[in-house]
Design a protein around this motif. Structure first.
Motif, PDB file in Angstrom:
ATOM      1  N   ILE A  48     -24.378   9.556  -3.674  1.00  0.00           N
ATOM      2  CA  ILE A  48     -24.848   8.653  -2.614  1.00  0.00           C
ATOM      3  C   ILE A  48     -23.727   8.438  -1.603  1.00  0.00           C
ATOM      4  O   ILE A  48     -23.941   8.484  -0.384  1.00  0.00           O
ATOM      5  N   ALA A  49     -22.514   8.235  -2.120  1.00  0.00           N
ATOM      6  CA  ALA A  49     -21.356   8.064  -1.235  1.00  0.00           C
ATOM      7  C   ALA A  49     -21.109   9.317  -0.414  1.00  0.00           C
ATOM      8  O   ALA A  49     -20.877   9.255   0.799  1.00  0.00           O
ATOM      9  N   PHE A  50     -21.165  10.482  -1.073  1.00  0.00           N
ATOM     10  CA  PHE A  50     -20.947  11.737  -0.360  1.00  0.00           C
ATOM     11  C   PHE A  50     -22.036  11.976   0.686  1.00  0.00           C
ATOM     12  O   PHE A  50     -21.766  12.514   1.764  1.00  0.00           O
ATOM     13  N   GLY A  51     -23.267  11.581   0.380  1.00  0.00           N
ATOM     14  CA  GLY A  51     -24.341  11.706   1.351  1.00  0.00           C
ATOM     15  C   GLY A  51     -24.053  10.886   2.596  1.00  0.00           C
ATOM     16  O   GLY A  51     -24.268  11.345   3.727  1.00  0.00           O
ATOM     17  N   LEU A  52     -23.551   9.671   2.400  1.00  0.00           N
ATOM     18  CA  LEU A  52     -23.198   8.818   3.539  1.00  0.00           C
ATOM     19  C   LEU A  52     -22.047   9.421   4.342  1.00  0.00           C
ATOM     20  O   LEU A  52     -22.059   9.402   5.579  1.00  0.00           O
ATOM     21  N   LEU A  53     -21.054   9.966   3.624  1.00  0.00           N
ATOM     22  CA  LEU A  53     -19.911  10.573   4.306  1.00  0.00           C
ATOM     23  C   LEU A  53     -20.325  11.826   5.081  1.00  0.00           C
ATOM     24  O   LEU A  53     -19.798  12.099   6.164  1.00  0.00           O
ATOM     25  N   MET A  54     -21.269  12.585   4.524  1.00  0.00           N
ATOM     26  CA  MET A  54     -21.781  13.753   5.245  1.00  0.00           C
ATOM     27  C   MET A  54     -22.496  13.325   6.519  1.00  0.00           C
ATOM     28  O   MET A  54     -22.356  13.967   7.571  1.00  0.00           O
ATOM     29  N   ILE A  56     -21.934  10.593   8.206  1.00  0.00           N
ATOM     30  CA  ILE A  56     -20.886  10.141   9.132  1.00  0.00           C
ATOM     31  C   ILE A  56     -20.236  11.338   9.824  1.00  0.00           C
ATOM     32  O   ILE A  56     -20.003  11.330  11.033  1.00  0.00           O
ATOM     33  N   SER A  57     -19.967  12.373   9.034  1.00  0.00           N
ATOM     34  CA  SER A  57     -19.342  13.575   9.606  1.00  0.00           C
ATOM     35  C   SER A  57     -20.284  14.277  10.577  1.00  0.00           C
ATOM     36  O   SER A  57     -19.864  14.752  11.633  1.00  0.00           O
ATOM     37  N   ALA A  58     -21.571  14.349  10.210  1.00  0.00           N
ATOM     38  CA  ALA A  58     -22.549  15.011  11.073  1.00  0.00           C
ATOM     39  C   ALA A  58     -22.703  14.280  12.400  1.00  0.00           C
ATOM     40  O   ALA A  58     -22.960  14.903  13.433  1.00  0.00           O
ATOM     41  N   ALA A 135     -13.781  19.001   8.172  1.00  0.00           N
ATOM     42  CA  ALA A 135     -12.936  20.154   8.498  1.00  0.00           C
ATOM     43  C   ALA A 135     -13.372  21.448   7.820  1.00  0.00           C
ATOM     44  O   ALA A 135     -13.256  22.530   8.406  1.00  0.00           O
ATOM     45  N   ILE A 136     -13.865  21.356   6.582  1.00  0.00           N
ATOM     46  CA  ILE A 136     -14.185  22.568   5.821  1.00  0.00           C
ATOM     47  C   ILE A 136     -15.627  23.014   6.037  1.00  0.00           C
ATOM     48  O   ILE A 136     -15.902  24.195   6.258  1.00  0.00           O
ATOM     49  N   PHE A 137     -16.569  22.069   5.960  1.00  0.00           N
ATOM     50  CA  PHE A 137     -17.978  22.431   6.137  1.00  0.00           C
ATOM     51  C   PHE A 137     -18.237  23.187   7.448  1.00  0.00           C
ATOM     52  O   PHE A 137     -18.918  24.215   7.438  1.00  0.00           O
ATOM     53  N   PRO A 138     -17.723  22.681   8.591  1.00  0.00           N
ATOM     54  CA  PRO A 138     -18.008  23.380   9.859  1.00  0.00           C
ATOM     55  C   PRO A 138     -17.533  24.828   9.885  1.00  0.00           C
ATOM     56  O   PRO A 138     -18.124  25.662  10.578  1.00  0.00           O
TER      57      PRO A 138
END
Length: 210
Positions: A48-54, A56-58, A135-138
């Motif tokens: 859930i936390a990672f989903g929120l951070l994703m 935010i990043s998006a 930084a890594i996903f993009p």
């Protein structure tokens, strides 16, 4: 996302998930206390936390946090304090936890919800997670294809690999508990895990934006 691209990306995400870090130490600790199954359930909080951070990043806010010294340090020091708190608590309560154990199994006062909350707090306060998504996903995106769909697929894949990594860390923790039979050994094991959390907090304190 083309299947061949996903097959190239998925192992990278799996390696990222298996990297030693605060959340995987949490899974190992929960594996020691309540077993691998319950530890894996707690990963719902992490994801859930990672989903929120994703998200935010998006939205581009992740880049702001990464590039801002102030906000990066706010997130970092919240994580440092929380990890230090978990470590000290585990050390202090090491002997008390023995009274919660029944022969042939473990009974602890914490619940699935409390463990999910713990995983959530550890994940949301780790600025390195924001760096992964910002930084890594993009770098793994194919700009000739719809970016949003690719980001979503990578996000879901990463969450799945987090469950896999947590299971193996929790299983390792459970096996450690089975190898240690004496009360003194269990106290030392719990204190050792507390020490790992304190060391993790010290490591996180050295984190930088580069």
């Amino acid at each position: 996302m083309a299947l061949e691209v996903w097959l190239a990306v998925a192992p990278i995400l799996l390696l990222l998930s298996f990297g030693p870090g605060p959340n995987n130490f949490t899974a190992m600790y929960n594996g020691i206390r309540v077993g691998a199954g319950s530890a894996v359930v707690a990963v719902v909080g992490r994801n859930i936390a990672f989903g929120l951070l994703m998200l935010i990043s998006a939205l581009g806010l992740g880049a702001v946090i990464v590039s801002s010294v102030f906000w990066f340090n706010v997130v970092k020091w919240l994580g440092v304090i929380y990890l230090f708190y978990i470590g000290v608590k585990a050390w202090v309560n090491a002997s008390n936890s023995l009274s919660d154990m029944e022969e042939g199994g473990v009974v602890v006062p914490s619940t699935h919800v409390s463990r999910m909350r713990q995983e959530f707090m550890v994940a949301i306060s780790n600025p390195k997670a924001i760096l992964i998504f910002t930084a890594i996903f993009p770098q793994m995106l194919d700009l000739s294809e719809p970016v949003t769909t690719q980001f979503l697929i990578m996000g879901v894949t990463f969450m799945a690999t987090e469950f896999i990594a947590a299971f193996f860390y929790a299983l390792g923790g459970r096996q450690l508990r089975r190898l240690i039979r004496s009360p003194k050994g269990m106290i030392n094991l719990n204190r050792g895990m507390g020490g790992i959390f304190v060391l993790a907090s010290a490591f996180l304190a050295t984190a930088s934006r580069v």
